[in-house]
Design an enzyme around this catalytic site. Sequence first.
Site, PDB file in Angstrom:
ATOM      1  N   GLY A   9      56.501  26.878  12.168  1.00 36.53           N
ATOM      2  CA  GLY A   9      55.166  27.127  11.247  1.00 36.53           C
ATOM      3  C   GLY A   9      54.092  27.277  11.940  1.00 36.53           C
ATOM      4  O   GLY A   9      52.969  26.727  11.870  1.00 36.53           O
ATOM      5  N   SER A  11      52.245  30.116  13.153  1.00 35.65           N
ATOM      6  CA  SER A  11      51.335  31.256  13.404  1.00 35.65           C
ATOM      7  C   SER A  11      49.773  30.861  12.789  1.00 35.65           C
ATOM      8  O   SER A  11      49.045  31.632  12.758  1.00 35.65           O
ATOM      9  CB  SER A  11      51.898  32.023  12.177  1.00 35.65           C
ATOM     10  OG  SER A  11      52.123  31.556  11.194  1.00 35.65           O
ATOM     11  N   TYR A 147      55.931  17.758  -3.326  1.00 30.92           N
ATOM     12  CA  TYR A 147      55.220  17.780  -1.905  1.00 30.92           C
ATOM     13  C   TYR A 147      55.454  16.119  -1.643  1.00 30.92           C
ATOM     14  O   TYR A 147      55.972  16.260  -0.346  1.00 30.92           O
ATOM     15  CB  TYR A 147      53.853  18.209  -1.851  1.00 30.92           C
ATOM     16  CG  TYR A 147      53.432  18.334  -0.629  1.00 30.92           C
ATOM     17  CD1 TYR A 147      53.636  19.256   0.542  1.00 30.92           C
ATOM     18  CD2 TYR A 147      52.258  17.174  -0.154  1.00 30.92           C
ATOM     19  CE1 TYR A 147      52.964  19.422   1.636  1.00 30.92           C
ATOM     20  CE2 TYR A 147      51.749  17.223   1.044  1.00 30.92           C
ATOM     21  CZ  TYR A 147      52.125  18.165   2.073  1.00 30.92           C
ATOM     22  OH  TYR A 147      51.492  18.260   3.147  1.00 30.92           O
ATOM     23  N   ALA A 149      57.396  13.842  -2.518  1.00 27.15           N
ATOM     24  CA  ALA A 149      58.801  13.442  -2.287  1.00 27.15           C
ATOM     25  C   ALA A 149      59.555  14.164  -1.212  1.00 27.15           C
ATOM     26  O   ALA A 149      60.118  13.508  -0.443  1.00 27.15           O
ATOM     27  CB  ALA A 149      59.512  14.219  -3.729  1.00 27.15           C
ATOM     28  N   LYS A 151      57.671  14.789   1.620  1.00 27.57           N
ATOM     29  CA  LYS A 151      57.118  14.170   2.963  1.00 27.57           C
ATOM     30  C   LYS A 151      57.780  12.997   2.963  1.00 27.57           C
ATOM     31  O   LYS A 151      57.855  12.364   4.171  1.00 27.57           O
ATOM     32  CB  LYS A 151      55.646  14.206   2.952  1.00 27.57           C
ATOM     33  CG  LYS A 151      55.068  15.783   2.813  1.00 27.57           C
ATOM     34  CD  LYS A 151      55.541  16.475   4.348  1.00 27.57           C
ATOM     35  CE  LYS A 151      54.909  18.020   4.480  1.00 27.57           C
ATOM     36  NZ  LYS A 151      55.255  18.344   5.720  1.00 27.57           N
TER      37      LYS A 151
HETATM   38  P1  NAP Z   1      49.070  26.210   6.717  1.00 23.97           P
HETATM   39  O1  NAP Z   1      47.818  26.657   7.330  1.00 23.97           O
HETATM   40  O2  NAP Z   1      49.611  26.545   5.429  1.00 23.97           O
HETATM   41  O3  NAP Z   1      50.311  26.762   7.737  1.00 23.97           O
HETATM   42  C1  NAP Z   1      51.906  26.824   7.384  1.00 23.97           C
HETATM   43  C2  NAP Z   1      52.623  27.598   8.338  1.00 23.97           C
HETATM   44  O4  NAP Z   1      53.860  27.012   8.056  1.00 23.97           O
HETATM   45  C3  NAP Z   1      52.286  28.937   8.888  1.00 23.97           C
HETATM   46  O5  NAP Z   1      52.438  29.106  10.224  1.00 23.97           O
HETATM   47  C4  NAP Z   1      53.424  29.337   8.076  1.00 23.97           C
HETATM   48  O6  NAP Z   1      54.117  30.634   8.445  1.00 23.97           O
HETATM   49  C5  NAP Z   1      54.708  28.454   8.100  1.00 23.97           C
HETATM   50  N1  NAP Z   1      55.693  28.435   7.067  1.00 23.97           N
HETATM   51  C6  NAP Z   1      55.423  28.424   5.779  1.00 23.97           C
HETATM   52  N2  NAP Z   1      56.774  28.261   5.305  1.00 23.97           N
HETATM   53  C7  NAP Z   1      57.700  28.462   6.447  1.00 23.97           C
HETATM   54  C8  NAP Z   1      59.182  28.746   6.311  1.00 23.97           C
HETATM   55  N3  NAP Z   1      59.828  28.770   5.312  1.00 23.97           N
HETATM   56  N4  NAP Z   1      59.659  28.882   7.661  1.00 23.97           N
HETATM   57  C9  NAP Z   1      58.870  29.109   8.819  1.00 23.97           C
HETATM   58  N5  NAP Z   1      57.414  28.826   8.832  1.00 23.97           N
HETATM   59  C10 NAP Z   1      56.740  28.445   7.561  1.00 23.97           C
HETATM   60  O7  NAP Z   1      49.531  24.505   6.830  1.00 23.97           O
HETATM   61  P2  NAP Z   1      48.817  23.343   7.665  1.00 23.97           P
HETATM   62  O8  NAP Z   1      47.805  22.917   6.955  1.00 23.97           O
HETATM   63  O9  NAP Z   1      48.685  23.668   9.000  1.00 23.97           O
HETATM   64  O10 NAP Z   1      50.244  22.335   7.712  1.00 23.97           O
HETATM   65  C11 NAP Z   1      51.052  22.143   8.507  1.00 23.97           C
HETATM   66  C12 NAP Z   1      51.949  20.865   8.264  1.00 23.97           C
HETATM   67  O11 NAP Z   1      51.050  19.806   8.305  1.00 23.97           O
HETATM   68  C13 NAP Z   1      52.689  21.185   7.161  1.00 23.97           C
HETATM   69  O12 NAP Z   1      53.974  20.441   7.173  1.00 23.97           O
HETATM   70  C14 NAP Z   1      51.870  20.396   6.052  1.00 23.97           C
HETATM   71  O13 NAP Z   1      52.442  19.852   5.093  1.00 23.97           O
HETATM   72  C15 NAP Z   1      51.378  19.128   6.845  1.00 23.97           C
HETATM   73  N6  NAP Z   1      50.015  18.408   6.412  1.00 23.97           N
HETATM   74  C16 NAP Z   1      48.887  19.244   6.105  1.00 23.97           C
HETATM   75  C17 NAP Z   1      47.582  18.788   5.715  1.00 23.97           C
HETATM   76  C18 NAP Z   1      46.433  19.319   5.696  1.00 23.97           C
HETATM   77  O14 NAP Z   1      45.331  18.678   5.460  1.00 23.97           O
HETATM   78  N7  NAP Z   1      46.596  20.720   5.831  1.00 23.97           N
HETATM   79  C19 NAP Z   1      47.913  17.073   5.809  1.00 23.97           C
HETATM   80  C20 NAP Z   1      49.036  16.559   5.847  1.00 23.97           C
HETATM   81  C21 NAP Z   1      50.043  17.224   6.350  1.00 23.97           C
HETATM   82  P3  NAP Z   1      53.330  32.245   8.076  1.00 23.97           P
HETATM   83  O15 NAP Z   1      52.093  32.416   8.339  1.00 23.97           O
HETATM   84  O16 NAP Z   1      54.320  33.024   8.543  1.00 23.97           O
HETATM   85  O17 NAP Z   1      53.379  31.958   6.412  1.00 23.97           O
END
Ligand code: NAP
Length: 234
Positions: A9, A11, A147, A149, A151
């Site tokens: 993930g 990108s 979500y 569950a 995590k």
């Molecule tokens: P994001 O901006 O939505 O980016 C998600 C990334 O995951 C994108 O690169 C997407 O690829 C990729 N992705 C989604 N489904 C996928 C799949 N089935 N296979 C491979 N790649 C996939 O999310 P983020 O905020 O950066 O979150 C990153 C991580 O941190 C996640 O695990 C999230 O749960 C965790 N997190 C986030 C927050 C927050 O506040 N944002 C807080 C706590 C934890 P595409 O571009 O190709 O769709």
Amino acid sequence: MKTVALVTGASRGLGRELAIGLYRSGHRVIVNYKSQRDNPDGILPGSDFLYIRADVGNVEAVMRMRDTIADQIGRLDVIINNAGITKDGLLINYDEEDWDDVMRVNLKGCYNVIKYLTPIMIESGGGNVINIASRSGLRGNPGQAAYSASKAAIMGMTLSLAKELAPFNIRVNCIIPGYMPTDMGKVSRKALETAKRQSLLGTLTRTEDVFFIIEAILKSNSVTGQILSVDSRL
Ligand code: NAP
């Protein structure tokens, strides 16, 4: 030989930041992502990236990713299980399809990647697995039962795998990022403002701060089975 890091993930959002950080700190980086793009090589600056489009929740896609890494690089030192999705809604109205999707990407994605890629890491002499969880898995949030569950399960998985993989010189740790203003974080303006209010510093978590903590874990050699928060909320 350069150490090799896979970020799932990568990108956008946190994953992209981690991939750039790892690249700058000298790793050869494998950028995994899911969506079709016209120009995947343009996702990140720099040339020392291998881009692999694969849905981590799909076992065949992960097996193909393993084959590509084995054929084209032949080693793996770091896995960051970062790919994640959220589909929010109250459980009483929550679609089974959404439940399955969140579990498939967030939890089964970690299982697939660890199961099929750690053998390459073992052959490389060991390494580090970092799983990205969420505060929601510790504290819960209304509308985030699936979500949360997924995590929370990642945290439990981290603890067992740290024990299972230590004999192979593989350390397994889990990071709980604070609230980050990524695409995922920006979906709910209300949740973002609440996180800022709850922060002792009145701020959200910077993606680069998550990288700094991960970099420290990678540089250490006696830390495994730990769950670390990168947050300013109590
Ligand atoms: P994001 O901006 O939505 O980016 C998600 C990334 O995951 C994108 O690169 C997407 O690829 C990729 N992705 C989604 N489904 C996928 C799949 N089935 N296979 C491979 N790649 C996939 O999310 P983020 O905020 O950066 O979150 C990153 C991580 O941190 C996640 O695990 C999230 O749960 C965790 N997190 C986030 C927050 C927050 O506040 N944002 C807080 C706590 C934890 P595409 O571009 O190709 O769709």
